[in-house]
Structure formats: structure tokens, C-alpha cells
Design a protein around this motif. Structure first.
Motif, PDB file in Angstrom:
ATOM      1  N   ASP A  36      48.774  28.510  54.361  1.00  0.00           N
ATOM      2  CA  ASP A  36      49.164  28.944  55.513  1.00  0.00           C
ATOM      3  C   ASP A  36      48.728  30.410  55.957  1.00  0.00           C
ATOM      4  OD1 ASP A  36      50.677  29.579  57.739  1.00  0.00           O
ATOM      5  OD2 ASP A  36      52.512  29.414  57.049  1.00  0.00           O
ATOM      6  N   PRO A  37      47.874  30.608  56.640  1.00  0.00           N
ATOM      7  CA  PRO A  37      47.132  32.005  56.625  1.00  0.00           C
ATOM      8  C   PRO A  37      48.284  33.045  57.343  1.00  0.00           C
ATOM      9  CG  PRO A  37      46.174  30.368  58.380  1.00  0.00           C
ATOM     10  CD  PRO A  37      46.871  29.495  57.284  1.00  0.00           C
ATOM     11  N   LYS A  38      49.118  32.561  57.875  1.00  0.00           N
ATOM     12  CA  LYS A  38      50.124  33.330  58.928  1.00  0.00           C
ATOM     13  C   LYS A  38      51.009  33.788  57.741  1.00  0.00           C
ATOM     14  CE  LYS A  38      49.764  31.817  63.586  1.00  0.00           C
ATOM     15  NZ  LYS A  38      48.879  30.514  63.265  1.00  0.00           N
ATOM     16  N   ASP A  39      51.284  33.210  56.528  1.00  0.00           N
ATOM     17  CA  ASP A  39      52.392  33.647  55.734  1.00  0.00           C
ATOM     18  C   ASP A  39      52.017  34.713  54.814  1.00  0.00           C
ATOM     19  OD1 ASP A  39      54.456  33.550  54.041  1.00  0.00           O
ATOM     20  OD2 ASP A  39      53.695  31.757  52.799  1.00  0.00           O
ATOM     21  N   THR A  40      52.769  35.527  54.546  1.00  0.00           N
ATOM     22  CA  THR A  40      52.323  36.871  53.877  1.00  0.00           C
ATOM     23  C   THR A  40      53.247  36.773  52.378  1.00  0.00           C
ATOM     24  OG1 THR A  40      53.747  38.336  54.920  1.00  0.00           O
ATOM     25  CG2 THR A  40      51.412  38.322  55.657  1.00  0.00           C
ATOM     26  N   GLY A  41      53.742  35.650  52.179  1.00  0.00           N
ATOM     27  CA  GLY A  41      54.567  35.441  51.200  1.00  0.00           C
ATOM     28  C   GLY A  41      53.722  35.473  49.701  1.00  0.00           C
ATOM     29  N   ALA A  42      54.419  35.577  48.736  1.00  0.00           N
ATOM     30  CA  ALA A  42      53.740  35.580  47.415  1.00  0.00           C
ATOM     31  C   ALA A  42      52.962  34.512  47.076  1.00  0.00           C
ATOM     32  CB  ALA A  42      54.875  35.649  46.273  1.00  0.00           C
ATOM     33  N   GLN A  44      51.281  32.434  49.084  1.00  0.00           N
ATOM     34  CA  GLN A  44      50.165  32.261  49.784  1.00  0.00           C
ATOM     35  C   GLN A  44      49.146  33.347  49.591  1.00  0.00           C
ATOM     36  OE1 GLN A  44      48.882  30.536  51.984  1.00  0.00           O
ATOM     37  NE2 GLN A  44      47.345  31.718  52.844  1.00  0.00           N
ATOM     38  N   LEU A  45      49.663  34.591  49.057  1.00  0.00           N
ATOM     39  CA  LEU A  45      48.860  35.547  48.456  1.00  0.00           C
ATOM     40  C   LEU A  45      47.960  35.166  47.227  1.00  0.00           C
ATOM     41  CD1 LEU A  45      50.357  38.727  49.429  1.00  0.00           C
ATOM     42  CD2 LEU A  45      49.152  37.445  51.046  1.00  0.00           C
ATOM     43  N   GLN A  48      45.574  32.759  47.975  1.00  0.00           N
ATOM     44  CA  GLN A  48      44.327  33.304  48.331  1.00  0.00           C
ATOM     45  C   GLN A  48      43.427  33.940  47.379  1.00  0.00           C
ATOM     46  OE1 GLN A  48      46.340  34.552  52.634  1.00  0.00           O
ATOM     47  NE2 GLN A  48      44.817  36.025  51.555  1.00  0.00           N
ATOM     48  N   ALA A  49      44.114  34.514  46.335  1.00  0.00           N
ATOM     49  CA  ALA A  49      43.465  35.080  45.125  1.00  0.00           C
ATOM     50  C   ALA A  49      42.794  34.072  44.228  1.00  0.00           C
ATOM     51  CB  ALA A  49      44.534  36.020  44.311  1.00  0.00           C
ATOM     52  N   SER A 131      38.826  33.685  55.684  1.00  0.00           N
ATOM     53  CA  SER A 131      38.581  32.392  55.113  1.00  0.00           C
ATOM     54  C   SER A 131      38.951  31.187  55.999  1.00  0.00           C
ATOM     55  CB  SER A 131      39.103  32.259  53.731  1.00  0.00           C
ATOM     56  OG  SER A 131      38.770  33.247  52.775  1.00  0.00           O
TER      57      SER A 131
ATOM     58  N   ARG B  62      45.882  43.962  44.905  1.00  0.00           N
ATOM     59  CA  ARG B  62      46.484  43.025  45.929  1.00  0.00           C
ATOM     60  C   ARG B  62      48.029  43.201  45.890  1.00  0.00           C
ATOM     61  NH1 ARG B  62      43.357  38.535  47.358  1.00  0.00           N
ATOM     62  NH2 ARG B  62      41.398  38.141  46.482  1.00  0.00           N
ATOM     63  N   PRO B  63      48.667  43.165  47.222  1.00  0.00           N
ATOM     64  CA  PRO B  63      50.146  42.980  47.077  1.00  0.00           C
ATOM     65  C   PRO B  63      50.641  41.934  46.639  1.00  0.00           C
ATOM     66  CG  PRO B  63      49.310  43.518  49.345  1.00  0.00           C
ATOM     67  CD  PRO B  63      48.172  43.236  48.459  1.00  0.00           C
ATOM     68  N   THR B  64      51.800  41.939  45.978  1.00  0.00           N
ATOM     69  CA  THR B  64      52.450  40.620  45.626  1.00  0.00           C
ATOM     70  C   THR B  64      52.855  39.734  46.883  1.00  0.00           C
ATOM     71  OG1 THR B  64      53.195  41.667  43.402  1.00  0.00           O
ATOM     72  CG2 THR B  64      54.195  39.670  43.894  1.00  0.00           C
ATOM     73  N   ARG B  65      53.494  40.489  47.728  1.00  0.00           N
ATOM     74  CA  ARG B  65      54.059  39.927  49.086  1.00  0.00           C
ATOM     75  C   ARG B  65      53.532  40.999  50.373  1.00  0.00           C
ATOM     76  NH1 ARG B  65      59.450  38.913  47.048  1.00  0.00           N
ATOM     77  NH2 ARG B  65      60.091  40.736  48.115  1.00  0.00           N
ATOM     78  N   GLY B  66      53.502  40.348  51.401  1.00  0.00           N
ATOM     79  CA  GLY B  66      53.449  41.272  52.568  1.00  0.00           C
ATOM     80  C   GLY B  66      51.830  41.659  52.561  1.00  0.00           C
ATOM     81  N   GLU B  67      51.714  42.610  53.666  1.00  0.00           N
ATOM     82  CA  GLU B  67      50.132  42.912  53.558  1.00  0.00           C
ATOM     83  C   GLU B  67      49.857  44.177  54.334  1.00  0.00           C
ATOM     84  OE1 GLU B  67      48.877  40.000  56.704  1.00  0.00           O
ATOM     85  OE2 GLU B  67      49.991  41.085  58.199  1.00  0.00           O
ATOM     86  N   ARG B  77      44.146  41.390  52.424  1.00  0.00           N
ATOM     87  CA  ARG B  77      44.287  39.756  52.275  1.00  0.00           C
ATOM     88  C   ARG B  77      42.999  39.148  52.286  1.00  0.00           C
ATOM     89  NH1 ARG B  77      48.272  36.929  56.021  1.00  0.00           N
ATOM     90  NH2 ARG B  77      47.883  35.190  54.841  1.00  0.00           N
ATOM     91  N   VAL B  79      39.233  38.414  51.625  1.00  0.00           N
ATOM     92  CA  VAL B  79      38.356  37.980  50.242  1.00  0.00           C
ATOM     93  C   VAL B  79      37.533  39.344  49.798  1.00  0.00           C
ATOM     94  CG1 VAL B  79      38.043  35.601  50.763  1.00  0.00           C
ATOM     95  CG2 VAL B  79      36.431  37.181  51.719  1.00  0.00           C
TER      96      VAL B  79
END
Lengths: 344, 229
Positions: A36-42, A44-45, A48-49, A131, B62-67, B77, B79
Motif C-alpha cells: 500500500d504505497p500510501k501507508d507509512t506504517g512499519a 509497508q516500509l 519496501q526495503a 516503484s 530508513r525510518p521504521t515508521r513515517g516518512e 521511501r 528506492v
């Protein structure tokens, strides 16, 4: 079963490929479910990694699979014929492998096609920081894994089926396909000049469609037409090559063997010719896949996908021209040199 | 003119952190804007997470949460290839200077210029100019191992500022400096902000505000940023 180092290298590379792809597939599975690209939760991040690492693993798997496939074809055509009694080229070796051989090749080439399209799409994906093709590419990875697994399974079956004491017929099989000269001059009930005409017309159509796709940055309708024409061109070109044009490489008529082209006696021309044939298919498929994103509402994605699809179409043009030069060229040279075609 | 750096619900936890306090989060739910053209000072006790926050802002973690957003783009976020390209616009003065011991002072300073256009002659003159402004021109040919702590820190500052970056993250930039040299560093950071850069300074030394003209002072406490009146 043989323990030839080249085959062992292919198997080792295949296992490594499967391991890398399996690793990428575990991430791909989570991407398909949770991306979910809009989510900034742990989660999703983290995803992404991980997807960056998985893309790297996928790229290595693609490279290794390509390397293993070329190595395998070299082994089939230039190494194993010396070990299988009666085999002179890949035809005899495939006979010795029984049904596993052709299945192995089909699964390998299908797997290669999926990974090729994935690689093309991943290049677009990596050029955009967000991405946007992550989910589509994850699905392609999930699709490639079982196909490559089946290819590996078939390869093991083929290797186990090989018996080095039992002779094979090799090219005799090819001559057994026809009992008279009339039979040799036709394929599936249609005479060979008609196949050549169909091949010529389709090649011209393919080139026009590919050039238009290239110049219009993958206009959807033209790209679909290119894909359809490619699907028609692939069997036609293969028939034209094997049934008619190969004779100008071999210097004898009616030797309808696709594998002898890989032999050193024929300057291993099978490698560039069949590679070009395969590339036409792969690049046309890539252009089609990318054209679906060239009309995407996300502006950078449509530009990028259009540019890459145009590049794929350009490669289709170049490889199709190369194929024609390599196959029709010797026939034209023969005609200029002797004033007649080999078939009279 | 570079745009502001913005933290949105930024949280960070080291992978192997002890989870007894704040569930292991060193930083949590940070919502802050670091505007272009301003020097923002972040203070806090040792271990509060100042350096970690700077590393996050600079795209090193890289943050654990947020941006973290730069010019509205979620750079944290992106690449790696895109984030690395963005990071070329960031100058960092590290707390541990991270100078390359095999290179001399001038070579260390011009390192960030090498991927850019221009040639060795231009890089050399830019390197000498920034060293001159930091009262370190006499060190240009010296080996890194021969420098004192304060000299090393000034060389690290020169390396971070030589390319006139749009985003400057300075971690304890005046450490080991006498007053005159601390003021020189402070003046350069102020000038960078005046030309429009985002300047974030992390320090726990109370004297920093005497040496650097700060526009905004935030305190990092319990994982969150609070304005200091």
C-alpha cells in the motif's frame, strides 16, 4: 546419467537460480497481499526495503537462468552428441533424453520469457522513485518460480533418462519424416514456397508494426497488432528457416534439422539466429506488457513505460532484421552466385 | 532555492533495541518542518537520538515508521538509487568525522566534488577556498592522522560545505573548537542558510547558540521534538 562438468554447472546454477527466486517470491507474496504505497506504517516500509533486495535477487536469478540456458544449449549441441552413440547434434541428444528433453526446453524458454518481461518492467519500476509497478512485478516473480521449478524437474528427468549404451537415430529421424521428394517439399500439407511467401509477408508486417510501435511510443492498438503478428511470425519463421533456408547453410537439400545449425561445421550460427528469433518474441512481449502502462494516469509512469516500450519495439525491429539477414542472406547469396535457387 | 524538509509521523527503532522503554523506539511520531533559509538547532541529552534523527534526515537510515519529505517528495521511501541521487544534495558533518585516513586534508575535502562536473583544478580551488574560510588552509597537504580533534572537525565541516549543498546536517559541528573557530563554523552555516539551504544542527553544548545564529531551537526529549521558547 552423465556427470559431465558442464551439465553439473548447469544444475548448480539452476539450483542457485531457484533459491534466489524462492527468496524473491516470499517477498513478492507479501507485496501482492500487503503493498500500500500510501501507508507509512512499519510493515509497508519494511516491505519496501525487502522488495529492493528481492528485486536484486530476481535480477541475479534472471542472469543466472539466461547463462544456464545458453550453457545447456551448448552442452546439448556440442558436448553431449559425442557421448550419446549415434547422436550428431541436439536432435540425437534430445532423443536420448526422451520426453524430458523437449519439456525441459519449453519450460526453460517460458521461464526465460517471464523473467525477461519482469526485467524490462523492473527497469521501469526502478527508474521511478515510488516503484509503481511493484505489485505487477511481484506477480511475475510468483509466476516464474513454478515454471522454473518445472523446468528443473524436467531437466532431472531428462538427465536420468539418458542412456549412453543405447544408440539413437539422430538425423535419420528427420529424413524419416518424409517418404518422397514431394513430402519433403511441403510442411503440414502446404508447399514450402507458400510458407516462404507467408514468412515474407508476415516479416514485412512485423517490421511495419514494430517501427510504428517504436515511433508512437507504444500506441496500444499498434502494440497489440505487433504482438499478434509476432505470434504468427514465430512459427512461420521457424518453419521457413528449418524447411527451406537452413539448406543454404548446410549446403544440402531437405535436411530439416534445427540443431545442426549449432555445430561448429556451420559456424555455430544457430546461436545468433535462434537468439534473434527468441529476442523478437521477448521484446515484442515486453513492448506489449509495457504499453498497458504507457496510458497510465500517473504521468511519470506513462512516459517511462512508453519510452521503454518504444525501446523494446526498436529492438524487435533490429533483431528481426538480423534474423532475416542471417537466414535469407545466404539464400540470396547462393542465387546471385549460381543463378538458381537450391530448390530449382 | 531548495524546499523545506518535513518529518511526518517519523519513528525510529534500532533493529536490536531494548523494548522496555517507549517499546524500543528512540524517536516516535515526530512531525516537524525544517524550513529552507533557517538554521534549526536540535538539542537534547546524550543518547536522546539527535544523531539518529540527523542520519534519518540525511537519508542515511530508513525510518521504521513515517516518512521524510523534501520538496513534497517522500525521499525516505524512495528506492536506493533515487535516494542516493538525492543525497548528493546533502552535506553532513558527522559527530565522528569519518575522514579517509589514506587521503590528505585537501583530498578529503574535495571528495564530494568528484562525481560532479569540473576538473581537478576547479575542485582544488574550491577546496582551498572553503579550508581558508575555516582557518585550515595551512592543513591542506597534511595527513589526516597528523591532525588534532578540532582540526579534524573543521576538515569534516569543510568537506560537508564545499559543494554548497541544499541540505546541511551538522552533528556537534563546534566540538573541540576554540571560540574563534566555533564562530567561523557558525558563520558558514548561517551563510548557507541565508543562501536558502536547510540547516539542521544537533548539539548538546549550551554555548552553541552563542556561536551560531539560530532561527529555531527544538529539544529532543523522550523521542519527540518540542520547541524551546
Amino acid at each position: 546419467m552423465t556427470r559431465h562438468p558442464l551439465l553439473l554447472a548447469v544444475f548448480a546454477t539452476d539450483i542457485l537460480t531457484l533459491l534466489l527466486l524462492a527468496g524473491a517470491a516470499t517477498v513478492a507474496f507479501r507485496v501482492v497481499l500487503h503493498w500500500d504505497p500510501k501507508d507509512t506504517g512499519a510493515q509497508q516500509l519494511r516491505l519496501q526495503a525487502h522488495s529492493e533486495t528481492a528485486a536484486l535477487a530476481g535480477a541475479w536469478a534472471f542472469g543466472l537462468h539466461l547463462f544456464a540456458t545458453v550453457t545447456l544449449i551448448y552442452a546439448l549441441t556440442n558436448i553431449l552428441p559425442d557421448m550419446v552413440p549415434g547422436a550428431m547434434c541436439g536432435t540425437g541428444v534430445l532423443q536420448a533424453m526422451r520426453s524430458g528433453g523437449p519439456r525441459m526446453l519449453i519450460f526453460r524458454l517460458v521461464g526465460l520469457a517471464i523473467l525477461w518481461v519482469w526485467w524490462r518492467m523492473e527497469k521501469v519500476n526502478r527508474e521511478l522513485p515510488e516503484s509503481p509497478l511493484a505489485v505487477v512485478n511481484a506477480r511475475l516473480v510468483l509466476l516464474a518460480l513454478p515454471v522454473l521449478f518445472l523446468a528443473e524437474h524436467a531437466a532431472w528427468q531428462a538427465a536420468l533418462a539418458m542412456e549412453f549404451q543405447q544408440p539413437v537415430d539422430c538425423c535419420a529421424v528427420i529424413y524419416d519424416q518424409f517418404s518422397s521428394l514431394d513430402d519433403a517439399r511441403q510442411t503440414m500439407g502446404v508447399n514450402n514456397p507458400s510458407w516462404m511467401t507467408a514468412f515474407s509477408i508476415t516479416t514485412i508486417g512485423l517490421l511495419i508494426a514494430a517501427i510504428t510501435t517504436w515511433k508512437t511510443c507504444a500506441h496500444r492498438t499498434v502494440t497489440v497488432l505487433l504482438a499478434v503478428l509476432t505470434m504468427v511470425w514465430l512459427p512461420l519463421s521457424a518453419i521457413a528457416l528449418v524447411r527451406v533456408l537452413a539448406a543454404y547453410h548446410y549446403g544440402v537439400l531437405h535436411h530439416h534439422c534445427p540443431w545442426c545449425l549449432f555445430l561448429p561445421e556451420h559456424r555455430m550460427l544457430g546461436f545468433p539466429i535462434w537468439a534473434a528469433w527468441m529476442l523478437v518474441a521477448l521484446e515484442a512481449a515486453s513492448a506489449l506488457a509495457l504499453s498497458f502502462f504507457a496510458t497510465n494516469p500517473l504521468p511519470p509512469l506513462d512516459r517511462m513505460a512508453g519510452r521503454h516500450a518504444a525501446g523494446a519495439a526498436r529492438n524487435t525491429v533490429l533483431t528481426a532484421i538480423f534474423f532475416v539477414l542471417m537466414t535469407v542472406g545466404p539464400a540470396l547469396w547462393w542465387r546471385l552466385r549460381f543463378g538458381v535457387w537450391m530448390t530449382g | 532555492m531548495p524546499a523545506a524538509l518535513e518529518c511526518r509521523r517519523l519513528a525510529y527503532r534500532y533493529p536490536n533495541a531494548d523494548r522496555t522503554a517507549l517499546n524500543g523506539f528512540l524517536l516516535q511520531e515526530i512531525d516537524s518542518i525544517f524550513p529552507a533559509g533557517q538554521v534549526v538547532l536540535i538539542s537534547g541529552i546524550s543518547g536522546a537520538g539527535k544523531s539518529t534523527l540527523l542520519h534519518l534526515l540525511a537519508g542515511l537510515r530508513r525510518p521504521t515508521r513515517g516518512e521524510i519529505r523534501a520538496a513534497g517528495q517522500p525521499v525516505s521511501r524512495w528506492v536506493a538509487a533515487h535516494r542516493d541521487r538525492w543525497r548528493r544534495r546533502v552535506g553532513i558533518i558527522f559527530q565522528q568525522d569519518h575522514l579517509v585516513s589514506g587521503l590528505n586534508v585537501l583530498e578529503n575535502v574535495i571528495l564530494p566534488l568528484i562525481p560532479r562536473s569540473g576538473g581537478p583544478g576547479k575542485w582544488r580551488s574550491m577546496g582551498l577556498d572553503i579550508l581558508n574560510r575555516l582557518n585550515a588552509q595551512q592543513l591542506a597537504g597534511q595527513a589526516i592522522t597528523a591532525l588534532s580533534g578540532g582540526q579534524r572537525q573543521r576538515v569534516a565541516a569543510a568537506r560537508a560545505l564545499v559543494d554548497a549543498p541544499d541540505y546541511i546536517m551538522a552533528d556537534e559541528p563546534t566540538a573541540h573548537q576554540d571560540t574563534a573557530n566555533a564562530r567561523r563554523i557558525g558563520r558558514l552555516l548561517r551563510q548557507a542558510a541565508d543562501r536558502g539551504a536547510v540547516v539542521v544542527v544537533a548539539a548538546h553544548d549550551r554555548h552553541v547558540e552563542e556561536w551560531i545564529a539560530v532561527d529555531q531551537h527544538l529539544k529532543l526529549d523522550n523521542g519527540t521534538l518540542q520547541p524551546v521558547p
